[in-house]
Scaffold this active site. Sequence first.
Site, PDB file in Angstrom:
ATOM      1  N   THR A 284      50.024  33.082  35.191  1.00 12.21           N
ATOM      2  CA  THR A 284      48.854  33.879  34.668  1.00 12.21           C
ATOM      3  C   THR A 284      49.391  34.459  36.024  1.00 12.21           C
ATOM      4  O   THR A 284      49.138  33.492  37.259  1.00 12.21           O
ATOM      5  CB  THR A 284      47.957  33.463  33.948  1.00 12.21           C
ATOM      6  OG1 THR A 284      47.045  33.224  34.991  1.00 12.21           O
ATOM      7  CG2 THR A 284      48.123  32.955  33.057  1.00 12.21           C
ATOM      8  N   ASP A 285      47.967  35.557  36.186  1.00  2.11           N
ATOM      9  CA  ASP A 285      47.780  36.198  37.485  1.00  2.11           C
ATOM     10  C   ASP A 285      46.258  35.483  38.025  1.00  2.11           C
ATOM     11  O   ASP A 285      45.689  34.443  36.748  1.00  2.11           O
ATOM     12  CB  ASP A 285      47.423  37.494  37.540  1.00  2.11           C
ATOM     13  CG  ASP A 285      47.407  38.097  39.007  1.00  2.11           C
ATOM     14  OD1 ASP A 285      46.910  37.105  40.062  1.00  2.11           O
ATOM     15  OD2 ASP A 285      48.003  38.712  39.358  1.00  2.11           O
TER      16      ASP A 285
END
Length: 731
Positions: A284-285
């Site tokens: 994920t960011d």
Amino acid sequence: MSKEINTLVDTLLQKMTIEEKVGQMTQVTLDLVLKGNVYEPEKPFVFDEDKLVNVLLQKHVGSILNVPTSEALTRQQWHYVVSTIQEKAMKDSRLGIPVLYGIDSIHGASYTQGATFFPHQIGLAATWNPALAKEQGAITAYETRASSIPWVFSPVQDIARNPAWSRIYETFGEDPYLSGEMGKAMVSGFEGDDISNFDKVASCLKHFVGYGMPLSGKDRTPAWIPEHYLREYFLPSFEAAMEAGAKTIMINSGEINGIPVHANKEILTTLLRDELGFEGLAVTDWEDIKYLHTRHRVAATQKEAVRMAIDAGVDMSMVPDDLSFCGHLIELVNEGAISEERLDISVRRILKLKYELGLFENPVLEEGANYDKFGSTEFLEKAKLAAAESITLLKNEDSILPISKDKKILVTGWAAESMPSLNGGWSYDWQGATSVEFAKGKTNLLQAIEDEAGKSNIVFSEGCKYDEVGNIEDAIEKAAGVDHIILCLGENSYTEFMGNVNDLDLPKAQIELAQAMIKTGKPVTLVLLEGRPRIISSIADKIGSILLGYYPGQEGASSISDIIFGKTNPSGRLPYTYPRYSNALMTYDHKHAEALELQGSEVPFYPQFEFGHGLSYTQFEYGNILLEKTTLAANEDLRFSFSIKNTGKRAGKEVAQVYIGDDYASITPPVKRLRAFRKIEIAAGEEQQLDFVIPMKRLAFVNVQNEWVLEEGTFKLMVGNLISKFELKND
Ligand code: BGC
């Protein structure tokens, strides 16, 4: 996966508990194991033994990222950081699994003191030279590994379609093909043939997918992108970089068509896995699972956010600053909402990467590893070369550049002394502000000009700050005694939401200084150091010459002065359309209806400078296009050649850009698309013959059924000022 690694992964996986599997899927920021508060660790940083035990042994966390706030580390410090973590994770734990350390090595090993800093990606794209991207990737890999880190969050494969966006400079620009070719080269530089080599790293393609066109122009704001356009414009640059073997991918923090990408199973599983066959790790960011609840509001609770993201296809959560993710995911598995088999899919990918990187045998550095090229002159020269090829001469009326060294020159404008304006964001710290301190010994633009022309020929007046009027009178007074003015303007360093702007115009204070300098009647050269194209239409027409430096990196100032004084012949070409008006933010590949000439408008497509534009100190003349065939079938290759002659007096580099326009199509065709390019060096007076082969399938587009199609009809082939026609006909 090699058979041996496959077996190793399976054997390890069988021994793992649910808690250990969830831990592998968790990534935290380094601050979480340091003394002090998160984002405010004690200085100098110190490990907190209790936190290490909690994070690595009790929660079994598999990955750590980042640098203590605003503290680029030395190689020795990095070695200490990573070896402390690995020792705790491996020696004291039940299974001895190494931690995967990841870092934003964005334009070089940008969080290590003494590393080589290259131009940011937008400048690299302006070189139109994939060989330089490969080299930049390879040197960055070497210096990141030399810092004991095996994983970089680079390259950015987003297509920059909104010039106001604060992350334009991190991309390869607005065109899918250019971005794909540059990204492919950079990935092969990062990874080579074997990422377990001590000078290679795993790369991470960012940010999958559709991040580069926020409707509002502000970072991480919603995008509306129909699927056929997502596939045609935003996906190919990722696919190209995947072909080069990219090991990991980071997910787009934004939402597309109302669905946050972190919760979008269609994108993260059906498209990425089932269709594209990507086998690497998807991370994920920053904090993006939490944002499904707090920002996007598609999940009513944090736990539901975790369920959605894991169900959609996330392998690793960049948490990054609390461990609630672990608890939620364990509960979800125990309740049967997420299956253990689903965890296995992700953990397998994570363990596989750790084996491929050789982390089990060499969790830190090879014993006695020698990295004597780190920060070497050889590497610095490569960075200078990349900067030199990136700098783009946008305008040069009456050939006022190059300037002869005996001229008296006024250097003015705040950017002349600014290191953050050379380095941009992701330099020593997130926003790049500490470039001032860490790059102290490096040459700024003013010094580079003085070095080249001799101090006695140069006078300086700051004139203005970024957005604050300064002592313009002083600049005007000093201008009276000089032959030429070099005006250095642009942007400070920034990234992400910190770089949001409400107005794309260059700030008023800078424009005022420019206008005062124009009024002196002296020849003016504008040097722009900026991450995105700030609008300069109120001054551009009255300024003799304009050089765009992008963010060339801390070695780039001398590359600019070499161009100003003629040591280097400029060869950069714009990787985006430079807008003239704030409400005319079009890309080069706009639709016919957007170029409002057809509707009789007085304001047609009329950018300040076109995509692909860039001047040289010599001239190039294109010969006729020779097409092997003018009627082709869909499975054939378009073969053609043309010549380019250097008709000027000095050697120069030209970028042959091949554009093709489909005359009619069932979805409105763009006026043209870049389909091939090549950068060549031509001696004065020399003529070179260039042959191109373009598979016809490269001319396909995505229809409303979301399928790639190649429709029969006529096409225009455009090279330089030449146009040829050909036809696609299936018999
Ligand atoms: C950025 C990413 C970056 C990550 C880790 C995020 O805020 O969007 O590009 O890799 O932080 O620092």
